[in-house]
Design a protein around this motif. Structure first.
Motif, PDB file in Angstrom:
ATOM      1  N   ASN A   2      41.531 112.482  74.089  1.00  0.00           N
ATOM      2  CA  ASN A   2      40.085 112.659  74.210  1.00  0.00           C
ATOM      3  C   ASN A   2      39.536 113.185  72.885  1.00  0.00           C
ATOM      4  OD1 ASN A   2      39.266 112.125  77.171  1.00  0.00           O
ATOM      5  ND2 ASN A   2      41.082 113.422  77.385  1.00  0.00           N
ATOM      6  N   TRP A   3      38.276 113.598  72.896  1.00  0.00           N
ATOM      7  CA  TRP A   3      37.619 114.082  71.688  1.00  0.00           C
ATOM      8  C   TRP A   3      38.458 115.142  70.972  1.00  0.00           C
ATOM      9  CZ3 TRP A   3      31.901 115.296  73.548  1.00  0.00           C
ATOM     10  CH2 TRP A   3      31.278 114.098  73.900  1.00  0.00           C
ATOM     11  N   ALA A  16      39.536 118.118  73.679  1.00  0.00           N
ATOM     12  CA  ALA A  16      39.310 118.085  75.115  1.00  0.00           C
ATOM     13  C   ALA A  16      40.636 117.952  75.859  1.00  0.00           C
ATOM     14  CB  ALA A  16      38.376 116.928  75.457  1.00  0.00           C
ATOM     15  N   SER A  17      40.593 118.261  77.153  1.00  0.00           N
ATOM     16  CA  SER A  17      41.784 118.174  78.022  1.00  0.00           C
ATOM     17  C   SER A  17      42.878 119.143  77.595  1.00  0.00           C
ATOM     18  CB  SER A  17      42.322 116.733  78.065  1.00  0.00           C
ATOM     19  OG  SER A  17      41.321 115.827  78.492  1.00  0.00           O
ATOM     20  N   TYR A  20      37.954 118.303  68.652  1.00  0.00           N
ATOM     21  CA  TYR A  20      36.863 119.209  68.334  1.00  0.00           C
ATOM     22  C   TYR A  20      37.013 119.902  66.985  1.00  0.00           C
ATOM     23  CZ  TYR A  20      34.737 119.164  73.024  1.00  0.00           C
ATOM     24  OH  TYR A  20      34.099 118.801  74.181  1.00  0.00           O
ATOM     25  N   VAL A  64      38.151 124.233  71.644  1.00  0.00           N
ATOM     26  CA  VAL A  64      37.067 123.795  70.756  1.00  0.00           C
ATOM     27  C   VAL A  64      37.142 124.364  69.340  1.00  0.00           C
ATOM     28  CG1 VAL A  64      35.487 123.334  72.641  1.00  0.00           C
ATOM     29  CG2 VAL A  64      35.569 125.631  71.656  1.00  0.00           C
ATOM     30  N   ARG A  66      35.310 112.444  67.408  1.00  0.00           N
ATOM     31  CA  ARG A  66      35.246 112.071  68.819  1.00  0.00           C
ATOM     32  C   ARG A  66      35.912 110.725  69.089  1.00  0.00           C
ATOM     33  NH1 ARG A  66      29.093 113.627  70.857  1.00  0.00           N
ATOM     34  NH2 ARG A  66      29.348 115.897  70.786  1.00  0.00           N
ATOM     35  N   HIS A 121      41.118 124.534  79.857  1.00  0.00           N
ATOM     36  CA  HIS A 121      39.884 123.762  79.671  1.00  0.00           C
ATOM     37  C   HIS A 121      39.895 123.250  78.233  1.00  0.00           C
ATOM     38  CE1 HIS A 121      35.999 122.216  80.355  1.00  0.00           C
ATOM     39  NE2 HIS A 121      35.425 123.226  80.995  1.00  0.00           N
ATOM     40  N   ASP A 122      38.828 122.535  77.837  1.00  0.00           N
ATOM     41  CA  ASP A 122      38.740 122.020  76.474  1.00  0.00           C
ATOM     42  C   ASP A 122      38.921 123.141  75.455  1.00  0.00           C
ATOM     43  OD1 ASP A 122      38.103 119.719  77.794  1.00  0.00           O
ATOM     44  OD2 ASP A 122      36.042 119.579  77.060  1.00  0.00           O
ATOM     45  N   LYS A 129      38.879 110.283  68.829  1.00  0.00           N
ATOM     46  CA  LYS A 129      40.211 110.715  69.279  1.00  0.00           C
ATOM     47  C   LYS A 129      41.252 110.715  68.168  1.00  0.00           C
ATOM     48  CE  LYS A 129      39.225 108.515  73.744  1.00  0.00           C
ATOM     49  NZ  LYS A 129      39.709 107.550  74.762  1.00  0.00           N
ATOM     50  N   SER A 166      38.652 128.467  73.721  1.00  0.00           N
ATOM     51  CA  SER A 166      38.514 127.449  74.751  1.00  0.00           C
ATOM     52  C   SER A 166      37.354 127.755  75.690  1.00  0.00           C
ATOM     53  CB  SER A 166      39.812 127.349  75.554  1.00  0.00           C
ATOM     54  OG  SER A 166      39.661 126.533  76.699  1.00  0.00           O
ATOM     55  N   TYR A 167      36.896 126.700  76.339  1.00  0.00           N
ATOM     56  CA  TYR A 167      35.892 126.860  77.393  1.00  0.00           C
ATOM     57  C   TYR A 167      36.457 127.580  78.620  1.00  0.00           C
ATOM     58  CZ  TYR A 167      32.831 123.498  74.976  1.00  0.00           C
ATOM     59  OH  TYR A 167      32.016 122.864  74.075  1.00  0.00           O
TER      60      TYR A 167
END
Length: 421
Positions: free
Chosen positions: A215-216, A234-235, A218, A260, A191, A257-258, A193, A275-276
C-alpha cells in the motif's frame, strides 16, 4: 480516555517555551484544501529552513535571520511581510553561498521536502559515465521537492533555480530523504507503493526501485552511516533495507495501524516509528526488538480498536541530535517531548492541526507545520546527558548491536553500553 499515564500529573509537566511563528499569508478566496504544510526541513549545516506554505509554494529562509527576526519582533512573523536580509559573510567575498530568502513556485501541491549537500570525494555510483550535466562542488546545497503529480524537482538553494526534474513516480511523492554521506543519493517514497533511488551526481539517474510495500508508502529515513533505509506505510508496514545491495533486511512487526513517520537516532542504534495506532515505538533496527513504547492514549487501545479513528493519531516523530530526546505530534492538539528512557513526556506544547515536525540542526529548536501552511517553533528540553548515554552513543556510532554483544568485556559493562528494554 486520557493523554498521559494515570501516575503522571499533567499539570506538573513542563510547558515548552515558544520561540516564534511563521504564519502563511491568507488570500481572501484561498481554498482550504491544498494549504497543508506536510514537511518542514532544516539544512544539514543549519543555514536554511524550508517549508511549504500551501498549494505550490515553498519558502526558503536563512535560519539565522529567522531567529534574529523572532528576537527583534517577538514570536509572530507573517511570511509575506518585509524581513531583514542578513547574508552570511564569506572570506572570498562571493555571493553564491550567502543565505538569501527565496520563494519557489513548484508548479503543483508540495508534499515533501529534503535538503542535500555534496561531498566531492564521494563519487557517483555510476562509474561508467564520464560526462555529467552538473558537477556539484563542496559548497553545493540542494532542495528536493516531492509533488502531487509524482514529479520531484531539484533546486539550487543559493539561487532558487531549478536544476533537475525527476519523472518516474505515478502517484504523490509523500517523502524524500538524502543519504547523509554527501553522495547526493536521494530516496523517494510514494503512494504508488514504491521507493525509488536517484543519483543526483549522475544527473538524477534513477538507480533502483525498491518494491515490497503493498500500500501507500508514507515516509523513509536513512541511517546516519547511509547503509540502511527505513520505510513505513499503510497496513502496519515498517521495512528495513540494505542500501549497498538494495535488498530488504527485515520487516518490523508491532504496530496495529498505518505507520506514517520514522527517524533514526544520531548513532544509528535506535529507530523511532509513529503510527495511527496512537503509539511511537523505539526499535533496535539491528535485531527488530521494541525497546520502548510511547503512548498517546490511556488506557491504550486494544489492537482491534487501534486500527480505527481515535483522535490520537500520531502524525510525526523526530529524533533530536543529542540522541536523548524525541518529539512526537498527535491529533490531540499537543506536541510531546520524550526522553528515550522515560515512558511519559518531559515537556509538552499546544498545537492544533499539526502535521509534521523536525529538530533544528543543533537540536535547540523544534519546528512543526500545520494544516494552514504555518510553522511554529519551540525551545527543546536541554538536559545534561549521563555518562552512560555518552558512552553508548560513542560506541554505537561504530558498532551494531551484534558486535557490541560480542565484545570480550564483563557483563556489567556490556549492560552499561547496551540499549535495554
Amino acid at each position: 480516555m486520557a493523554s498521559f499515564p494515570p501516575r503522571v500529573n499533567e499539570k506538573e509537566i513542563v510547558r515548552s517555551r515558544t520561540i516564534g511563528e511563521l504564519l502563511a499569508p491568507a488570500a481572501p478566496f484561498d481554498k482550504k484544501c491544498g494549504r497543508e504544510n506536510w514537511t518542514v526541513a532544516f539544512a544539514p549545516d543549519g543555514s536554511y529552513f524550508a517549508w511549504s506554505q500551501g498549494h505550490r509554494t515553498v519558502k526558503l529562509v536563512p535560519w539565522s535571520q529567522c531567529l534574529q527576526n523572532f528576537l527583534l519582533h517577538g514570536t509572530k512573523n507573517v511570511t509575506n511581510s518585509s524581513s531583514l536580509r542578513l547574508p552570511r559573510q564569506n572570506s572570498d567575498g562571493g555571493q553564491k553561498n550567502k543565505p538569501r530568502e527565496h520563494i519557489i513556485d513548484c508548479g503543483d501541491i508540495v508534499w515533501s521536502l529534503a535538503f542535500g549537500s555534496s561531498v566531492p570525494e564521494k563519487q557517483s555510483r555510476c562509474v561508467n559515465i564520464e560526462w555529467h550535466r552538473f558537477r556539484f562542488g563542496q559548497d553545493q546545497l540542494l532542495l528536493a521537492t516531492g509533488l502531487n503529480n509524482g514529479r520531484i524537482k531539484i533546486w539550487d538553494v543559493y539561487t532558487g533555480k531549478l536544476l533537475l526534474n525527476l519523472v518516474d513516480h505515478t502517484e504523490v511523492v509523500r517523502d524524500l530523504t538524502f543519504a547523509p554521506d554527501g553522495s547526493l543519493i536521494l530516496v523517494s517514497a510514494s503512494r504508488d507503493k514504491t521507493l525509488r533511488v536517484w543519483d543526483l551526481k549522475d544527473d538524477g539517474n534513477m538507480m533502483k526501485v525498491l518494491r515490497g510495500h503493498q500500500n501507500w508508502v508514507y515516509s523513509c529515513a536513512f541511517s546516519p552511516d547511509s547503509s540502511m533505509l527505513c520505510s513505513v506505510g499503510a497496513s502496519k508496514a515498517v521495512f528495513l533495507w540494505n542500501m549497498d545491495k538494495y535488498t530488504m533486511i527485515r520487516k518490523l512487526e508491532g504496530h496495529h495501524h498505518d505507520v506514517v513517520a520514522c527517524d533514526f537516532s544520531p548513532d544509528g542504534a535506535l529507530l523511532a516509528t509513529a503510527s495511527y495506532d496512537t503509539r511511537v515505538y523505539i526499535w533496535d533496527p539491528h535485531n527488530g526488538d521494541i525497546l520502548m513504547e510511547f503512548g498517546h492514549l490511556f488506557p491504550p487501545p486494544t489492537p482491534i480498536f487501534a486500527g480505527g479513528a481515535n483522535d490520537r493519531w500520531v502524525r510525526s516523530v523526530s529524533f533530536s541530535h543529542d540522541g536523548l530526546h524525541i518529539a512526537s505530534l498527535a491529533d490531540d492538539k499537543m506536541v510531546r517531548f520524550w526522553r528515550i528512557d522515560e515512558d511519559y513526556p518531559v515537556q509538552v506544547a499546544p498545537l492544533s492541526n499539526g502535521l509534521c515536525c523536525a529538530f533544528s540542526t543543533d537540536g535547540s529548536v523544534l519546528a512543526a507545520g500545520t494544516h494552514d501552511g504555518s510553522v511554529y517553533f519551540w525551545a527543546t528540553p536541554r538536559q545534561v546527558p549521563s555518562l552512560q548515554h555518552l558512552c553508548r552513543m560513542s560506541i554505537r556510532r561504530v558498532m551494531p548491536t551484534r558486535e557490541v554483544q560480542e565484545l570480550p568485556i564483563p557483563s556489567k559493562l556490556l549492560e552499561f553500553l547496551s540499549y535495554r528494554i
